[in-house]
Scaffold this motif. Structure first.
Motif, PDB file in Angstrom:
ATOM      1  N   LEU A 136      36.865  48.926  45.893  1.00 44.18           N
ATOM      2  CA  LEU A 136      37.678  49.937  45.222  1.00 44.18           C
ATOM      3  C   LEU A 136      37.280  51.344  45.651  1.00 44.18           C
ATOM      4  CD1 LEU A 136      39.915  50.315  43.140  1.00 44.18           C
ATOM      5  CD2 LEU A 136      38.148  50.523  41.392  1.00 44.18           C
ATOM      6  N   LEU A 137      35.991  51.581  45.790  1.00 43.57           N
ATOM      7  CA  LEU A 137      35.536  52.897  46.240  1.00 43.57           C
ATOM      8  C   LEU A 137      36.131  53.253  47.590  1.00 43.57           C
ATOM      9  CD1 LEU A 137      33.711  55.409  46.188  1.00 43.57           C
ATOM     10  CD2 LEU A 137      31.859  53.967  47.090  1.00 43.57           C
ATOM     11  N   PHE A 138      36.062  52.328  48.545  1.00 44.29           N
ATOM     12  CA  PHE A 138      36.575  52.617  49.883  1.00 44.29           C
ATOM     13  C   PHE A 138      38.102  52.634  49.912  1.00 44.29           C
ATOM     14  CE2 PHE A 138      32.351  50.651  51.090  1.00 44.29           C
ATOM     15  CZ  PHE A 138      31.737  51.890  51.249  1.00 44.29           C
ATOM     16  N   THR A 139      38.738  51.914  48.978  1.00 51.84           N
ATOM     17  CA  THR A 139      40.194  51.981  48.877  1.00 51.84           C
ATOM     18  C   THR A 139      40.633  53.363  48.434  1.00 51.84           C
ATOM     19  OG1 THR A 139      40.345  49.621  48.346  1.00 51.84           O
ATOM     20  CG2 THR A 139      42.205  51.003  47.715  1.00 51.84           C
ATOM     21  N   VAL A 185      41.926  42.533  54.109  1.00 50.32           N
ATOM     22  CA  VAL A 185      42.671  43.184  53.042  1.00 50.32           C
ATOM     23  C   VAL A 185      42.369  44.680  52.997  1.00 50.32           C
ATOM     24  CG1 VAL A 185      40.904  42.767  51.269  1.00 50.32           C
ATOM     25  CG2 VAL A 185      43.296  43.010  50.602  1.00 50.32           C
ATOM     26  N   GLY A 186      41.190  45.081  53.444  1.00 49.69           N
ATOM     27  CA  GLY A 186      40.816  46.491  53.440  1.00 49.69           C
ATOM     28  C   GLY A 186      41.577  47.312  54.451  1.00 49.69           C
ATOM     29  N   LEU A 190      53.134  55.024  43.609  1.00 44.80           N
ATOM     30  CA  LEU A 190      53.973  53.853  43.362  1.00 44.80           C
ATOM     31  C   LEU A 190      53.922  52.875  44.532  1.00 44.80           C
ATOM     32  CD1 LEU A 190      56.971  55.663  41.659  1.00 44.80           C
ATOM     33  CD2 LEU A 190      55.376  54.076  40.563  1.00 44.80           C
ATOM     34  N   CYS A 191      53.885  53.389  45.756  1.00 44.32           N
ATOM     35  CA  CYS A 191      53.721  52.502  46.913  1.00 44.32           C
ATOM     36  C   CYS A 191      52.363  51.809  46.852  1.00 44.32           C
ATOM     37  CB  CYS A 191      53.845  53.305  48.210  1.00 44.32           C
ATOM     38  SG  CYS A 191      55.516  53.835  48.606  1.00 44.32           S
ATOM     39  N   TRP A 192      51.349  52.544  46.479  1.00 44.37           N
ATOM     40  CA  TRP A 192      49.984  52.015  46.348  1.00 44.37           C
ATOM     41  C   TRP A 192      49.946  50.876  45.331  1.00 44.37           C
ATOM     42  CZ3 TRP A 192      45.491  55.966  45.073  1.00 44.37           C
ATOM     43  CH2 TRP A 192      44.286  55.277  44.862  1.00 44.37           C
ATOM     44  N   ALA A 193      50.390  51.137  44.117  1.00 50.87           N
ATOM     45  CA  ALA A 193      50.347  50.108  43.083  1.00 50.87           C
ATOM     46  C   ALA A 193      51.291  48.957  43.399  1.00 50.87           C
ATOM     47  CB  ALA A 193      50.700  50.722  41.725  1.00 50.87           C
ATOM     48  N   GLY A 194      52.494  49.276  43.860  1.00 49.05           N
ATOM     49  CA  GLY A 194      53.490  48.244  44.124  1.00 49.05           C
ATOM     50  C   GLY A 194      53.103  47.310  45.251  1.00 49.05           C
ATOM     51  N   PRO A 216      42.318  47.082  43.143  1.00 51.41           N
ATOM     52  CA  PRO A 216      42.586  48.307  43.907  1.00 51.41           C
ATOM     53  C   PRO A 216      43.783  49.120  43.447  1.00 51.41           C
ATOM     54  CG  PRO A 216      41.975  46.536  45.412  1.00 51.41           C
ATOM     55  CD  PRO A 216      42.139  45.916  44.047  1.00 51.41           C
ATOM     56  N   LEU A 217      44.674  48.567  42.630  1.00 56.14           N
ATOM     57  CA  LEU A 217      45.797  49.380  42.159  1.00 56.14           C
ATOM     58  C   LEU A 217      45.454  50.189  40.913  1.00 56.14           C
ATOM     59  CD1 LEU A 217      47.290  48.076  39.392  1.00 56.14           C
ATOM     60  CD2 LEU A 217      48.112  46.435  41.051  1.00 56.14           C
TER      61      LEU A 217
END
Length: 573
Positions: free
Chosen positions: A143-146, A182-183, A316-320, A339-340
């Motif tokens: 999550l930090l690097f995301t 995934v990263g 929204l693109c990030w979460a979606g 990560p969202l």
């Protein structure tokens, strides 16, 4: 004092206090949770003992489930503070604290300091974020690097800039070292969707793409090449095929769910802030549709002041993208969509700040409904803990006596809802936001500390190892398991635990003259015991809630003056 409280330094002080208060207390009090914590903590310890930074092993076998960065961080923590649950979890806690600060910086850049501060508080006090900040898993580090990836991307692409490629690629490389493709893949999808939404697809075709790929490979590639070389490709084949392709195509380890699994999961695990989530996303979509021609000067009186669309589109693109990708994947676990959370935390914070400041008119029912959502959190908390502790009986449900007393924690969101309703009635919008924030921080902090500690009474591995003497480093003994295995036994015993496949092998293990300790469910031992000719004794006995069995440690070693049996902890009703 007022100016300092509104400065970056003041905001950092608040966020560090909140994040530290939610993550550091009792970080090492509870024993490791199996399976993931036991495997990760044990793998880092084995790499340290073997003196390698390349090939991960667990139980002295090749570990292929995850890349290496978490193990490196845990090794460093072990070197500084010794091997323990606390030091195994410390990298996750520190990564969570840095993520909160980085979320603040991103939200500040997108919308301003007030949104940044509230976004950091929202993220820190979301249930799943807080839980995983206490876990010896790679989720907090990923999550930090995301967040770093999207922060660097936003920083570089503003005003048509092109400086984002290389730095973003470097952050993706660190994410790939933490959890694999995934990263890189999902951030790439998010960035592509963002540019497509803004009709800027041409920005994806840039000569800097080649240099960005090189930077990403330079960060992550050397270790992947080294581990492939040292294991003759075995690690790479297992990791990419089994842990990525197969997990996407077929449910693994029984982790399956419907397509709406992650939507439901976010609604539950983003609590208590999920009370505002539907409205935050709805008004986020409305703001994302704003055209560049709109401005505050052209706004219709009584309507929401126009917001810049691009920040909302990124969020929204990030979460979606994360929600869609992992909803379509066959294997489902709640932590996959962690990560969202920063994206929805920023959306939630921005929604509340706009409403608080009067720039977002809402229908009269919206905020009372949010208060009702917080009341629902209180009701679910009370009911869930009462049921889990056995005070509310449900047929066929396993219970864990002791958890019911922590149903009292529901008083915190209940009080928060009452305070919110009171301030709302008075027209004190800042007071509503403050009440929600204080209640969330206190509630999640208490929830992460006390019920988790209560559940430690029902976890067997640490106590089995300590009471049986199987973890004594001064003695040359053998360990094995039959029909029961939890990875944290390996961590606590600091020895290999052989997994025996048949009753005959278990009997032969105990018949071998050298001291041996066999971990076995008590019902299985009762079946096996008549075939055992070697004198044996039960060295420890504990209830294991994972398998809903009492587990015993049987040894062929004489009593040596110690108690032959251990007291059975409280089992399920």
């Amino acid at each position: 004092m007022g100016a300092w409280a509104q400065s970056r330094a003041g905001h950092y002080a608040v966020l560090i206090a909140v994040a530290a208060g939610l993550t550091l207390p009792n970080l090492g009090a509870a024993s490791l949770w199996d399976v993931d914590e036991g495997v990760n903590a044990g793998a880092a310890r084995e790499m340290r003992e073997a003196g390698t930074w390349v090939v991960p092993t667990f139980n002295f076998e090749l570990r292929t489930a995850k890349p290496v960065l978490l193990y490196w961080l845990q090794r460093a923590s072990y070197a500084a503070f010794g091997v323990s649950e606390w030091s195994a979890r410390l990298p996750s806690a520190l990564a969570a604290m840095l993520t909160v600060l980085l979320t603040y910086e991103l939200a500040r850049r997108l919308f301003g300091p007030s949104t940044g501060l509230l976004a950091g508080v929202v993220l820190a006090s979301a249930i799943e974020f807080c839980v995983l900040a206490h876990a010896a898993t790679p989720d907090s580090t990923l999550l930090l690097f995301t967040v770093l990836t999207y922060y660097l991307f936003w920083l570089g692409q503003e005003n048509g800039g092109r400086a984002w490629w290389r730095w973003t690629a470097a952050a993706c490389g660190l994410a790939a070292l933490t959890k694999g493709p995934v990263g890189i893949a999902v951030p790439g999808l998010v960035i592509a969707l963002f540019f497509l939404w803004n009709r800027e697809a041409r920005r994806l075709w840039d000569r800097r793409l080649a240099s960005a790929l090189f930077v990403g490979l330079l960060v992550a590639g050397p270790w992947y090449i080294l581990v492939a070389t040292e294991t003759r490709g075995e690690w790479s084949r297992a990791f990419f095929l089994n842990e990525n392709v197969n997990r996407a195509m077929t449910p693994m380890d029984g982790h399956r769910g419907p397509v709406f699994y992650h939507v439901a999961g976010v609604l539950v695990l983003f609590a208590p802030w999920s009370a505002f989530l539907a409205a935050a996303v709805w008004y986020g979509f409305k703001a994302a549709r704003t055209t560049t021609a709109e401005s505050p000067e052209t706004a219709v009186p009584g309507t929401a002041a126009p917001e810049p669309a691009r920040p909302y589109r990124l969020l929204l693109c990030w979460a979606g993208a994360y929600l869609a990708v992992f909803s379509l994947a066959a294997t489902k676990l709640p932590n996959y969509v962690l990560p969202l959370y920063p994206a929805v935390a920023i959306l939630t914070a921005r929604f509340l700040v706009r409403w608080r400041d009067g720039s977002l008119p809402l229908p009269r029912w919206v905020m009372p409904a949010a208060v009702g959502g917080v009341l629902l959190v209180a009701a679910v908390t009370a009911g869930g803990l009462l049921a889990a502790g056995g005070a509310l009986p449900f047929a066929g449900m396993r219970t864990f006596p002791g958890l019911e007393r922590w149903a009292a924690l529901a008083v915190v969101p209940l009080a928060g809802a009452v305070a919110m309703a009171w301030r709302l009635r008075l027209g004190d919008r800042p007071g509503v936001v403050r009440a929600a924030s204080l209640a969330s921080v206190l509630f999640v902090g208490l929830l992460a500390t006390f019920p988790a500690g209560e559940m430690d009474l029902y976890k067997a591995p640490r106590d089995l190892v300590r009471e049986s003497g199987a973890g004594d480093p001064s003695r040359d003994i053998r360990l094995a398991s039959f029909e029961w295995f939890q990875p944290s036994v390996v961590f606590y015993a600091e020895r290999e635990v052989k997994r025996l496949p048949t009753p005959e092998r278990a009997a032969a293990f105990l018949a071998t003259p050298s001291p041996g300790y066999l971990f076995i469910p008590e019902p299985i031992w009762k079946q096996l015991e008549p075939a055992i000719t070697t004198p044996c004794r039960v060295a420890a006995r504990r209830y294991d809630f994972y398998t809903n069995h009492t587990v015993i440690v049987v040894t062929n070693e004489p009593d040596m003056g110690k108690s032959a049996t251990a007291t059975l902890l409280r089992g399920p009703r």
